[in-house]
Design a protein around this motif. Structure first.
Motif, PDB file in Angstrom:
ATOM      1  N   GLY A  74       0.810  -1.210   0.000  1.00 49.63           N
ATOM      2  CA  GLY A  74       0.000   0.000   0.000  1.00 49.63           C
ATOM      3  C   GLY A  74       0.841   1.258   0.000  1.00 49.63           C
ATOM      4  N   ALA A  75       2.161   1.102   0.172  1.00 48.88           N
ATOM      5  CA  ALA A  75       3.123   2.216   0.202  1.00 48.88           C
ATOM      6  C   ALA A  75       2.904   3.139   1.388  1.00 48.88           C
ATOM      7  N   GLY A  76       2.344   2.609   2.476  1.00 47.47           N
ATOM      8  CA  GLY A  76       2.332   3.334   3.732  1.00 47.47           C
ATOM      9  C   GLY A  76       3.565   2.965   4.536  1.00 47.47           C
ATOM     10  N   MET A  77       3.566   3.320   5.807  1.00 46.07           N
ATOM     11  CA  MET A  77       4.736   3.038   6.631  1.00 46.07           C
ATOM     12  C   MET A  77       5.067   1.548   6.664  1.00 46.07           C
ATOM     13  N   GLN A  78       4.024   0.728   6.878  1.00 53.12           N
ATOM     14  CA  GLN A  78       4.283  -0.688   7.140  1.00 53.12           C
ATOM     15  C   GLN A  78       4.766  -1.449   5.919  1.00 53.12           C
ATOM     16  N   SER A  79       4.014  -1.360   4.821  1.00 49.54           N
ATOM     17  CA  SER A  79       4.431  -2.119   3.646  1.00 49.54           C
ATOM     18  C   SER A  79       5.696  -1.536   3.028  1.00 49.54           C
ATOM     19  N   THR A  80       5.947  -0.229   3.235  1.00 49.13           N
ATOM     20  CA  THR A  80       7.220   0.338   2.800  1.00 49.13           C
ATOM     21  C   THR A  80       8.367  -0.346   3.523  1.00 49.13           C
TER      22      THR A  80
ATOM     23  N   PRO B 258      -0.653  12.930  -1.567  1.00 50.16           N
ATOM     24  CA  PRO B 258       0.603  13.171  -2.314  1.00 50.16           C
ATOM     25  C   PRO B 258       1.798  12.413  -1.758  1.00 50.16           C
ATOM     26  N   TRP B 259       1.874  12.256  -0.434  1.00 46.90           N
ATOM     27  CA  TRP B 259       3.052  11.580   0.123  1.00 46.90           C
ATOM     28  C   TRP B 259       3.099  10.106  -0.262  1.00 46.90           C
ATOM     29  N   VAL B 260       1.948   9.505  -0.516  1.00 48.96           N
ATOM     30  CA  VAL B 260       1.940   8.104  -0.935  1.00 48.96           C
ATOM     31  C   VAL B 260       2.592   7.968  -2.301  1.00 48.96           C
ATOM     32  N   ILE B 261       2.296   8.897  -3.191  1.00 44.71           N
ATOM     33  CA  ILE B 261       2.897   8.876  -4.523  1.00 44.71           C
ATOM     34  C   ILE B 261       4.422   8.971  -4.409  1.00 44.71           C
ATOM     35  N   GLN B 262       4.903   9.816  -3.517  1.00 44.82           N
ATOM     36  CA  GLN B 262       6.352   9.948  -3.305  1.00 44.82           C
ATOM     37  C   GLN B 262       6.940   8.660  -2.740  1.00 44.82           C
ATOM     38  N   GLN B 263       6.209   8.033  -1.806  1.00 48.18           N
ATOM     39  CA  GLN B 263       6.693   6.787  -1.214  1.00 48.18           C
ATOM     40  C   GLN B 263       6.701   5.653  -2.240  1.00 48.18           C
ATOM     41  N   VAL B 264       5.716   5.641  -3.134  1.00 47.25           N
ATOM     42  CA  VAL B 264       5.694   4.644  -4.207  1.00 47.25           C
ATOM     43  C   VAL B 264       6.955   4.773  -5.062  1.00 47.25           C
ATOM     44  N   ARG B 265       7.299   6.001  -5.439  1.00 50.68           N
ATOM     45  CA  ARG B 265       8.490   6.214  -6.271  1.00 50.68           C
ATOM     46  C   ARG B 265       9.752   5.731  -5.563  1.00 50.68           C
ATOM     47  N   PHE B 266       9.840   5.995  -4.269  1.00 54.31           N
ATOM     48  CA  PHE B 266      11.016   5.577  -3.507  1.00 54.31           C
ATOM     49  C   PHE B 266      11.122   4.056  -3.491  1.00 54.31           C
ATOM     50  N   ILE B 267      10.015   3.382  -3.180  1.00 53.84           N
ATOM     51  CA  ILE B 267      10.020   1.915  -3.127  1.00 53.84           C
ATOM     52  C   ILE B 267      10.366   1.341  -4.493  1.00 53.84           C
ATOM     53  N   GLN B 268       9.766   1.900  -5.529  1.00 49.86           N
ATOM     54  CA  GLN B 268      10.019   1.405  -6.881  1.00 49.86           C
ATOM     55  C   GLN B 268      11.499   1.490  -7.228  1.00 49.86           C
ATOM     56  N   GLN B 269      12.117   2.619  -6.934  1.00 53.59           N
ATOM     57  CA  GLN B 269      13.545   2.783  -7.230  1.00 53.59           C
ATOM     58  C   GLN B 269      14.389   1.796  -6.428  1.00 53.59           C
ATOM     59  N   ALA B 270      14.032   1.620  -5.133  1.00 54.65           N
ATOM     60  CA  ALA B 270      14.790   0.686  -4.299  1.00 54.65           C
ATOM     61  C   ALA B 270      14.656  -0.735  -4.819  1.00 54.65           C
TER      62      ALA B 270
ATOM     63  N   LEU C   7      13.892   7.943   4.903  1.00 56.92           N
ATOM     64  CA  LEU C   7      12.581   8.220   4.316  1.00 56.92           C
ATOM     65  C   LEU C   7      11.578   8.539   5.419  1.00 56.92           C
ATOM     66  N   ASP C   8      11.002   9.728   5.362  1.00 57.85           N
ATOM     67  CA  ASP C   8       9.993  10.173   6.333  1.00 57.85           C
ATOM     68  C   ASP C   8       8.624   9.758   5.813  1.00 57.85           C
ATOM     69  N   THR C   9       8.054   8.698   6.375  1.00 56.79           N
ATOM     70  CA  THR C   9       6.836   8.103   5.819  1.00 56.79           C
ATOM     71  C   THR C   9       5.595   8.458   6.625  1.00 56.79           C
ATOM     72  N   LYS C  10       4.469   8.412   5.927  1.00 55.91           N
ATOM     73  CA  LYS C  10       3.146   8.526   6.552  1.00 55.91           C
ATOM     74  C   LYS C  10       2.287   7.355   6.082  1.00 55.91           C
ATOM     75  N   ALA C  11       1.138   7.225   6.713  1.00 50.91           N
ATOM     76  CA  ALA C  11       0.231   6.119   6.404  1.00 50.91           C
ATOM     77  C   ALA C  11      -0.312   6.235   4.987  1.00 50.91           C
ATOM     78  N   SER C  12      -0.676   5.105   4.447  1.00 50.85           N
ATOM     79  CA  SER C  12      -1.309   5.047   3.134  1.00 50.85           C
ATOM     80  C   SER C  12      -2.776   4.691   3.311  1.00 50.85           C
TER      81      SER C  12
END
Length: 280
Positions: free
Chosen positions: A9-15, A50-62, A194-199
């Motif tokens: 879900g690209a929130g804190m946990q699944s990230t 918006p922060w979820v979209i940023q977290q998705v990009r980070f996970i994808q790159q990693a 990475l400063d994450t928030k919930a998805s």
């Protein structure tokens, strides 16, 4: 091949789960409950903060840097509701309600996660990864052979549920590890910066009122979509036997009617002496 798939879900946990899996590819095995995933799959609901979209990009790159397959599936919950709510069946969401006598309640059935995430991932694995044709019978070697990992943390262990798909066993590594949401925040920030928030989609009724105020003050385009959605709830009734008025806000007000006092309810946790808003 017995596959291990992450529902991301690209929130804190699944990230955290995705990034721990990336560590595995580098020979860092600190949390053996988390495997090297065969695929990390994110379902785009079309209405994420918006922060979820940023977290998705980070996970994808990693993931791509570690040769872990990262897949994005389009799953437009928002548009389905805008087009169909009150006219035909849509996935159940846990809206807050008031009946004709003023009694408050909540719709208990919330199939949105199942319909717009879990089932889509299961279908993708069946047809795209395992190569099944439509209507093909299950192969014996696939029955109960694959794991679907879901990022519920320890305080959400009551949400854990068994898989009803014949191929999959659901796993909840963070529950096995005893990690809470705050632990995943700490890992994401201190190990990966990475400063994450919930998805959760912006139209999720589990949001606190503070979330809607935050969108109003900081993300006007997203806030307008939430207002349009709540206007739909005001004007239409669910395509079911439910005849109560339904609301996004737990205060059972329309989001544009929420006061400053209503919105003084942000969920936070402590991190190094600071109160961190979790995104709800």
């Amino acid at each position: 091949m017995n596959m291990k798939i992450l529902s991301c879900g690209a929130g804190m946990q699944s990230t955290s789960l995705a990034l721990i899996s990336c560590e595995q590819t580098k020979g860092i095995v600190r949390y053996p409950q988390v495997p090297r995933y065969d695929a990390v799959i994110y379902c785009d609901l079309g209405i994420e903060p918006p922060w979820v979209i940023q977290q998705v990009r980070f996970i994808q790159q990693a993931c791509e840097s570690c040769d872990i397959s990262f897949v994005i599936l389009k799953s437009n919950l928002y548009q389905d509701y805008m087009d169909n709510f009150g006219r035909r069946r849509v996935a159940g969401m846990p809206f807050w309600t008031i009946d004709s006598d003023g009694k408050k309640g909540r719709i208990s059935r919330h199939a949105c996660t199942i319909d717009y995430k879990i089932l889509m991932i299961q279908k993708y694995v069946r047809y795209q990864m395992l190569g099944y044709r439509p209507y093909e019978h299950n192969r014996p070697e696939d029955v109960g052979a694959h794991e679907l990992h879901i990022g519920f943390s320890n305080e959400e262990s009551h949400r854990s549920f068994p898989s009803h798909h014949p191929f999959f066993v659901n796993r909840f590594p963070l529950v096995e590890m005893g990690w809470e949401r705050k632990d995943t925040y700490q890992y994401n920030r201190e190990v990966w910066g990475l400063d994450t928030k919930a998805s959760a989609c912006t139209i999720c009724p589990f949001h606190r009122n503070y979330f809607f105020q935050y969108l109003k003050n900081n993300e006007p385009t997203d806030y307008k979509k939430v207002v349009d959605f709540d206007k739909l709830l005001e004007q239409m009734q669910p395509f079911s036997k439910i005849r109560n008025r339904v609301f996004l806000s737990r205060s059972r007000k329309r989001v544009w009617e929420l006061t400053e006092e209503d919105c003084n309810d942000a969920q936070t946790f402590e991190y190094r002496g600071q109160a961190i808003w979790n995104g709800f």
